[in-house]
Design a protein around this motif. Structure first.
Motif, PDB file in Angstrom:
ATOM      1  N   LEU A 235       0.863  -1.169   0.000  1.00 51.82           N
ATOM      2  CA  LEU A 235       0.000   0.000   0.000  1.00 51.82           C
ATOM      3  C   LEU A 235       0.903   1.224   0.000  1.00 51.82           C
ATOM      4  O   LEU A 235       1.865   1.303   0.783  1.00 51.82           O
ATOM      5  N   TRP A 236       0.598   2.183  -0.848  1.00 48.81           N
ATOM      6  CA  TRP A 236       1.477   3.345  -1.050  1.00 48.81           C
ATOM      7  C   TRP A 236       0.641   4.614  -0.973  1.00 48.81           C
ATOM      8  O   TRP A 236      -0.395   4.723  -1.629  1.00 48.81           O
ATOM      9  N   SER A 237       1.097   5.569  -0.169  1.00 49.80           N
ATOM     10  CA  SER A 237       0.398   6.843  -0.042  1.00 49.80           C
ATOM     11  C   SER A 237       1.401   7.927   0.336  1.00 49.80           C
ATOM     12  O   SER A 237       2.607   7.668   0.457  1.00 49.80           O
ATOM     13  N   GLU A 238       0.887   9.140   0.510  1.00 46.32           N
ATOM     14  CA  GLU A 238       1.705  10.256   0.976  1.00 46.32           C
ATOM     15  C   GLU A 238       0.991  10.927   2.136  1.00 46.32           C
ATOM     16  O   GLU A 238      -0.238  11.092   2.116  1.00 46.32           O
ATOM     17  N   LEU A 239       1.758  11.303   3.157  1.00 45.40           N
ATOM     18  CA  LEU A 239       1.177  12.060   4.265  1.00 45.40           C
ATOM     19  C   LEU A 239       1.983  13.328   4.451  1.00 45.40           C
ATOM     20  O   LEU A 239       3.150  13.419   4.062  1.00 45.40           O
ATOM     21  N   ASP A 264       9.533   7.533   3.834  1.00 41.69           N
ATOM     22  CA  ASP A 264      10.617   8.053   2.983  1.00 41.69           C
ATOM     23  C   ASP A 264      11.761   7.052   2.852  1.00 41.69           C
ATOM     24  O   ASP A 264      12.947   7.402   2.888  1.00 41.69           O
ATOM     25  N   GLY A 265      11.394   5.762   2.726  1.00 44.00           N
ATOM     26  CA  GLY A 265      12.378   4.720   2.498  1.00 44.00           C
ATOM     27  C   GLY A 265      12.984   4.110   3.740  1.00 44.00           C
ATOM     28  O   GLY A 265      13.711   3.115   3.650  1.00 44.00           O
ATOM     29  N   SER A 266      12.724   4.664   4.927  1.00 40.44           N
ATOM     30  CA  SER A 266      13.270   4.131   6.179  1.00 40.44           C
ATOM     31  C   SER A 266      12.182   3.396   6.945  1.00 40.44           C
ATOM     32  O   SER A 266      11.073   3.929   7.133  1.00 40.44           O
ATOM     33  N   HIS A 288       5.541  13.400   2.775  1.00 44.94           N
ATOM     34  CA  HIS A 288       6.359  12.217   3.011  1.00 44.94           C
ATOM     35  C   HIS A 288       5.720  10.991   2.362  1.00 44.94           C
ATOM     36  O   HIS A 288       4.501  10.843   2.360  1.00 44.94           O
ATOM     37  N   GLU A 289       6.578  10.122   1.867  1.00 45.65           N
ATOM     38  CA  GLU A 289       6.116   8.912   1.206  1.00 45.65           C
ATOM     39  C   GLU A 289       5.964   7.780   2.213  1.00 45.65           C
ATOM     40  O   GLU A 289       6.879   7.509   2.993  1.00 45.65           O
ATOM     41  N   VAL A 290       4.820   7.109   2.168  1.00 49.36           N
ATOM     42  CA  VAL A 290       4.532   6.006   3.088  1.00 49.36           C
ATOM     43  C   VAL A 290       4.317   4.738   2.271  1.00 49.36           C
ATOM     44  O   VAL A 290       3.514   4.720   1.332  1.00 49.36           O
TER      45      VAL A 290
END
Length: 729
Positions: A235-239, A264-266, A288-290
């Motif tokens: 699942l991919w989203s941005e917050l 963000d990749g971490s 930020h990328e989730v």
């Protein structure tokens, strides 16, 4: 002949012979007109209309509305974007009575012959307005069928992607269609505006935008993938948060299976999430990328979680600005096992995911709805043969001027195409026709692959693009094993049932040999260089006009004779490509002496036909034809290289230097204006046995991509020749 602009407007009047500055102006003008905007990604429902392999939509309403009765009506509604006002050609085949409305005005109605024969492909000329154009098609069910096939008439060169109307579907790709109705609800005055709410149309439209009540009770993975145990989904989203400083963000919820979360990749959480758990991490201001990895245990997908800041749920948004969905998450899977790679590489819309024999791409939380790439740009990120030589010119300009920005622009255009290639092939399999890179995916003639493929190889030393080796291997295999050839090995065009049927074109020396040369340099396999060399000798046999020492444009095997019309750019392709071959050909190559003889014959023929202004003409032997920029540039390019590399006969060397300087000066005086616009470029051609076709119908255009890159290359070679002569003397 009327000049393309006033002398005062020429770039020569401003920069005189400052070639470097002229090149930079032309390159920057092109980049300014075509900014590096990436692909668009939109949601698309597979329950809508898919395309056939001819690139047109199959609107088979018999399948979509099986309960419809004879005499009932149904409507199909879509939007087409146009970058400018202008004419286009639609193609339609009818399963039954059909009427088309463009921008709420009547455009076409089928006749009885078209309605009875769906094999008839009717061309419809239409005037598009800049921006969105609404297309509404009315179909009537009869015993012959219900619906039709609709789209572009010229699939390869002008693919069309239609978008959905109405506010609720804004940004969604694909047509919508209505329920079947007893009465004709649409006339010109009653066609709804595409900007209104769907419910205001007073009709029910498909495909469905939302799940039914029972499906909405399920969690998203269950309704998208089914209740599947022992599977993995992503699942991919941005917050984001908009306060001035950092905040503590909490992950709260539950899952029966293992959950991994990356920010963000971490990685910020791993394990089964329990209601009592509270994973906390620091969140800086901004977006930020989730990424969430979700594993389903024996009982299937069971999960729910929120991100919380200061006691409130953080707003999530769909990643990368995917259009056509109000849902914040994208979904990928279901996989049999976890993906063993970094989160950053999973968060990509440019790759097709593979595991075992299965392939996967991102979806949205709507019925059978997937993400697909689309290209709204006029030029940047497109793949076609004139752009291949445009990008070659920009690559060399960036290197010659040591302008990294110009070089980066060309490389970015190329890699935007190469990195989506594998996906585009899969897209064609899934939806009938690819939404991007259609010419490359189709690849049934040299125009589709050779010119742009050559630019891809030329950029490889700078790009180190990991997708390049696979892609160029596909092109090389096409040329070696699939492309039509005569018995003697010469490339030609079968093109059954088209005007090109059974022809050999001078153009195809450029569409093939520069790629073969560069593929030889990449692989070290001499067979590709040998093939390129043989092509020139074969083409000379069919096209050479000995009395002028130049080339006919086309040999037509239907008539078993050449056209004997020496089109300027067709000859330019030959001379340009021959210079590319001679540059890399070893001195000991068995074909080299014959090709040097051929080069000198052509050089002598072209120099004898240079116009009084310094430009060459559209039809080389017809001084009354217009002065053409692209062929002039290629002759300048080829002659300059012949002098520098020592190919040209000693008795012609001084004349060649003069021809180069006259040609380049004429280009800067009559072909390039002070804003860097390139004028006098012949548009893309067909062929004819009459010179009048080339002189009258093939008109000259401004900033056509057949000419911009070649002009840049001519300037570079003129600059190199000037420096070489100074050093030599």
């Amino acid at each position: 002949m009327k000049p393309y602009f006033d002398e005062q407007e020429s770039i020569y009047s401003k920069l005189y012979d400052r070639t470097d500055e002229i090149l930079e102006t032309v390159a920057n003008a092109y980049i300014g007109r075509n900014p590096a905007l990436p692909l668009e990604f939109r949601s698309f429902s597979r329950e809508g209309f898919l395309k056939k392999n001819n690139g047109r939509y199959d609107m088979n309403l018999e399948e979509k509305l099986p309960e419809a009765k004879p005499g009932q009506y149904a409507y199909v509604f879509g939007l087409l974007w146009s970058n400018h006002d202008g004419w286009t050609d639609f193609g339609v085949s009818c399963y039954g009575p059909t009427a088309v409305y463009l921008n709420r005005e009547f455009l076409y109605k089928s006749d009885i012959h078209e309605e009875a024969n769906p094999k008839v492909n009717k061309g419809i000329r239409a005037k598009l307005q800049k921006g969105w154009n609404s297309v509404c098609i009315k179909f009537v069910k009869t015993a012959s069928g219900f619906g039709g096939i609709f789209g572009t008439l010229h699939t390869k060169w002008n693919p069309m992607e239609f978008m959905s109307p109405f506010q609720e579907r804004k940004g969604q790709a694909g047509w919508i269609y209505s329920d079947a109705m007893d009465a004709d609800c649409f006339s010109e005055e009653h066609i709804p505006e595409y900007t209104v709410l769907e419910e205001q149309s007073g009709m029910v439209w498909h495909p469905e935008l939302s799940w039914d009540i029972e499906q909405m009770k399920l969690n998203p993975c269950t309704r998208i993938f089914g209740n599947m145990p022992h599977k993995v989904a992503y699942l991919w989203s941005e917050l984001s948060h908009s306060s001035a400083g950092s905040k503590v963000c909490s992950l709260k919820g539950s899952s029966t299976g293992k959950l991994r979360v990356w920010l963000d990749g971490s990685e910020v959480f791993s394990g089964a999430l329990k209601p009592s758990d509270m994973a906390e991490f620091k969140l800086e201001p901004g977006k930020h990328e989730v990424l969430v990895e979700l594993c389903s245990p024996e009982n299937g997908w069971e999960y729910g979680f929120d991100f919380i800041i200061d006691g409130e749920n953080v707003a999530l948004s769909i990643p990368r600005g995917v259009k056509g969905s109000c849902e914040p998450w994208l979904y990928l899977g279901p996989f049999d096992k976890q993906l063993e790679e970094p989160a950053d590489s999973i968060c990509s819309l440019y790759r097709l995911f593979e595991q075992g024999d299965s392939q996967y791409f991102w979806r949205v939380d709507r019925p059978d709805t997937w993400v697909r790439p689309y290209l709204d740009n006029a030029l940047f990120a497109k793949w076609n043969y004139p752009l291949g030589v445009t990008l070659y010119g920009l690559l060399q300009t960036g290197r010659f001027l040591q302008k990294q920005g110009i070089l980066d622009y060309a490389v970015n255009h190329i890699t935007e195409c190469t990195r989506i290639y594998k996906y585009a092939k899969w897209d064609a399999e899934q939806y009938g026709y690819p939404s991007v890179n259609n010419q490359l995916v189709e690849m049934d003639m040299l125009d589709d692959c050779g010119s742009f493929g050559s630019a891809v190889l030329e950029a490889y030393s700078d790009s180190q693009d990991p997708h390049t080796p696979y892609l160029v291997e596909q092109i090389a295999n096409h040329m070696e094993y699939k492309q039509e050839r005569l018995e003697d090995g010469a490339f030609f065009r079968i093109c059954l049932n088209s005007f090109q049927e059974n022809t050999l074109w001078a153009d195809d020396l450029y569409m093939s040999t520069p790629f073969l040369i560069r593929y030889y340099r990449l692989t070290g396999e001499a067979k590709y260089l040998d093939d390129a060399a043989r092509q020139f000798n074969r083409f000379k046999k069919y096209l050479f006009i000995p009395e002028f020492k130049i080339m006919s444009h086309v040999y037509d095997f239907k008539h078993n004779k050449p056209t004997n019309v020496p089109w300027g750019r067709g000859n330019g392709w030959v001379f340009f490509s021959l210079s590319e071959l001679l540059e890399v050909m070893p001195e000991t190559h068995v074909e080299r002496e014959d090709l040097l003889t051929f080069y000198n014959e052509l050089a002598e023929g072209y120099m004898a036909l240079q116009g009084t202004s310094g430009l060459w003409h559209q039809v080389l032997t017809h001084p009354d034809s217009y002065e053409e920029t692209s062929c002039t540039s290629m002759f300048v390019y080829g002659l300059s290289r012949g002098v520098r590399h020592g190919w040209i006969r000693e008795d012609m060397k001084s004349k060649a230097v003069m021809a180069v300087n006259r040609g380049w000066e004429a280009l800067t005086k009559y072909g390039i204006d002070r804003f860097g616009n390139v004028h006098g470029v012949c548009r893309g051609s067909g062929y004819s046995f009459t010179p009048e076709y080339y002189k009258v119908e093939l008109n000259a255009l401004t900033n056509d991509t057949h000419g911009i890159g070649i002009v840049l290359l001519a300037g570079i070679e003129t600059g190199k020749l000037s420096k070489w002569l100074k050093q030599k003397n």
